[in-house]
Motif scaffolding. Sequence first.
Motif, short mmCIF file in Angstrom:
data_model
loop_
_atom_site.label_atom_id
_atom_site.label_comp_id
_atom_site.label_asym_id
_atom_site.label_seq_id
_atom_site.Cartn_x
_atom_site.Cartn_y
_atom_site.Cartn_z
N VAL A 42 24.48 -29.31 -19.98
CA VAL A 42 25.76 -29.28 -19.27
C VAL A 42 25.77 -28.13 -18.28
O VAL A 42 25.18 -27.07 -18.51
CB VAL A 42 26.94 -29.13 -20.26
CG1 VAL A 42 27.02 -30.33 -21.19
CG2 VAL A 42 26.84 -27.85 -21.07
N ARG A 43 26.45 -28.36 -17.17
CA ARG A 43 26.55 -27.33 -16.14
C ARG A 43 27.86 -26.55 -16.31
O ARG A 43 28.93 -27.13 -16.49
CB ARG A 43 26.51 -27.97 -14.76
CG ARG A 43 26.60 -26.98 -13.60
CD ARG A 43 25.76 -27.41 -12.44
NE ARG A 43 24.35 -27.46 -12.78
CZ ARG A 43 23.39 -27.82 -11.92
NH1 ARG A 43 23.70 -28.15 -10.69
NH2 ARG A 43 22.13 -27.86 -12.30
N SER A 49 21.66 -25.96 -22.34
CA SER A 49 21.07 -27.16 -22.94
C SER A 49 20.76 -26.88 -24.40
O SER A 49 20.64 -25.73 -24.83
CB SER A 49 19.81 -27.59 -22.20
OG SER A 49 18.81 -26.60 -22.26
N GLY A 50 20.65 -27.95 -25.17
CA GLY A 50 20.34 -27.74 -26.58
C GLY A 50 20.27 -29.03 -27.36
O GLY A 50 20.66 -30.10 -26.88
N MET A 78 18.38 -42.82 -24.31
CA MET A 78 19.04 -42.06 -23.25
C MET A 78 20.23 -42.88 -22.76
O MET A 78 20.08 -44.03 -22.36
CB MET A 78 18.08 -41.78 -22.10
CG MET A 78 18.75 -41.02 -20.95
SD MET A 78 17.64 -40.74 -19.54
CE MET A 78 16.63 -39.42 -20.17
N ILE A 79 21.41 -42.27 -22.80
CA ILE A 79 22.64 -42.99 -22.49
C ILE A 79 23.34 -42.35 -21.29
O ILE A 79 23.69 -41.16 -21.34
CB ILE A 79 23.59 -43.00 -23.71
CG1 ILE A 79 22.87 -43.62 -24.91
CG2 ILE A 79 24.87 -43.76 -23.39
CD1 ILE A 79 23.60 -43.43 -26.21
N PRO A 80 23.54 -43.09 -20.21
CA PRO A 80 24.30 -42.56 -19.07
C PRO A 80 25.74 -42.24 -19.50
O PRO A 80 26.33 -42.97 -20.30
CB PRO A 80 24.27 -43.70 -18.05
CG PRO A 80 23.18 -44.61 -18.50
CD PRO A 80 23.11 -44.48 -19.99
N SER A 81 26.26 -41.15 -18.98
CA SER A 81 27.61 -40.72 -19.36
C SER A 81 28.38 -40.29 -18.12
O SER A 81 27.87 -39.50 -17.31
CB SER A 81 27.53 -39.57 -20.36
OG SER A 81 28.78 -38.93 -20.52
N GLU A 82 29.59 -40.80 -17.98
CA GLU A 82 30.44 -40.41 -16.86
C GLU A 82 30.80 -38.93 -16.95
O GLU A 82 31.01 -38.26 -15.93
CB GLU A 82 31.73 -41.24 -16.87
CG GLU A 82 31.51 -42.73 -16.69
CD GLU A 82 32.78 -43.53 -16.94
OE1 GLU A 82 33.82 -42.89 -17.21
OE2 GLU A 82 32.73 -44.77 -16.88
N ILE A 83 30.88 -38.42 -18.17
CA ILE A 83 31.31 -37.04 -18.38
C ILE A 83 30.14 -36.06 -18.35
O ILE A 83 30.22 -34.99 -17.74
CB ILE A 83 32.06 -36.91 -19.73
CG1 ILE A 83 33.30 -37.81 -19.73
CG2 ILE A 83 32.45 -35.46 -20.00
CD1 ILE A 83 34.01 -37.88 -21.07
N TYR A 84 29.03 -36.44 -18.99
CA TYR A 84 27.92 -35.50 -19.20
C TYR A 84 26.68 -35.81 -18.36
O TYR A 84 25.69 -35.09 -18.47
CB TYR A 84 27.54 -35.48 -20.68
CG TYR A 84 28.70 -35.08 -21.58
CD1 TYR A 84 29.07 -33.75 -21.72
CD2 TYR A 84 29.44 -36.05 -22.26
CE1 TYR A 84 30.13 -33.38 -22.52
CE2 TYR A 84 30.51 -35.68 -23.06
CZ TYR A 84 30.86 -34.35 -23.19
OH TYR A 84 31.92 -33.99 -23.98
N GLY A 85 26.73 -36.84 -17.56
CA GLY A 85 25.55 -37.24 -16.80
C GLY A 85 24.66 -38.15 -17.63
O GLY A 85 24.47 -39.32 -17.31
N ARG A 125 29.45 -29.18 -25.92
CA ARG A 125 28.50 -28.28 -25.28
C ARG A 125 27.60 -27.65 -26.34
O ARG A 125 28.05 -27.38 -27.47
CB ARG A 125 29.21 -27.20 -24.46
CG ARG A 125 30.22 -26.40 -25.23
CD ARG A 125 31.08 -25.52 -24.33
NE ARG A 125 30.33 -24.40 -23.79
CZ ARG A 125 30.39 -24.03 -22.52
NH1 ARG A 125 31.14 -24.69 -21.67
NH2 ARG A 125 29.70 -23.00 -22.08
N PRO A 126 26.34 -27.41 -26.01
CA PRO A 126 25.44 -26.75 -26.96
C PRO A 126 25.92 -25.34 -27.26
O PRO A 126 26.52 -24.67 -26.41
CB PRO A 126 24.10 -26.73 -26.22
CG PRO A 126 24.23 -27.75 -25.13
CD PRO A 126 25.67 -27.75 -24.75
#
Length: 231
Positions: free
Chosen positions: A111-112, A120-121, A214-221, A153-154
Amino acid sequence: MLGNMDLRLLKFESYEDYLKSLIKTEDYRYLSTMQPIKKLVTLGYRCSAKVYEENEFHKLRKQLHEQINPKVSSILYGNFFKGTDAGLKALVDREEANLLQKLSTIIFLQVRQRSGFDLSGYIDYEKSLRDCTLKAPDRTNWKAVFEGRARLRPKPNDLSFYDWHRSVLCYNDTYNFEIVRSSDTLMFKHKADHKRIPVCDSPNPYSENVTRVMIPSEIYGYIILYDHIIR
């Protein structure tokens, strides 16, 4: 929270056993029958710690068991999910299986932050859910995450954590996994069935132990999930 509760009570199956544990050998020497001994113990004469009445004893033991083995139906945070994000929906779908210890899921997230730098984690999903229920320090508020009021978030206490700005790297064993030191790739070992779980997208001798999605996410990318079926 468990830290504020009297964990000693878990050792006793009955109030009778609890009282007997407070009786000293000399009590039998001076008092011939059990009844007056129990009376002294109940009044607190033979013990410096708090002595519980029978109704208190049963109430506290029940609360302890509920904390240690919470009912799955009462802690399905996914019930609060009303959104459309595919990543969160995938976590909702896996929640109950993780709590029932049928499935063990590791979440990879990057996450940014507002600073522009990433965190990341790898997150032990079941541990994170349990910590939330037990109100552990620095827990993730899963109800708020699924409701959309908070971001997942990690954290430094997750399986793995990396702060890209400060170059801080943390590894932690959890209830479910331990870190496996490997020069080739990061790997975890499940403590229940001792299976090794590689977290990489390249072929690995232990790849059959895990399914990587791997799952695309509107919130997390995107969110990467490593699902391990506990044997």
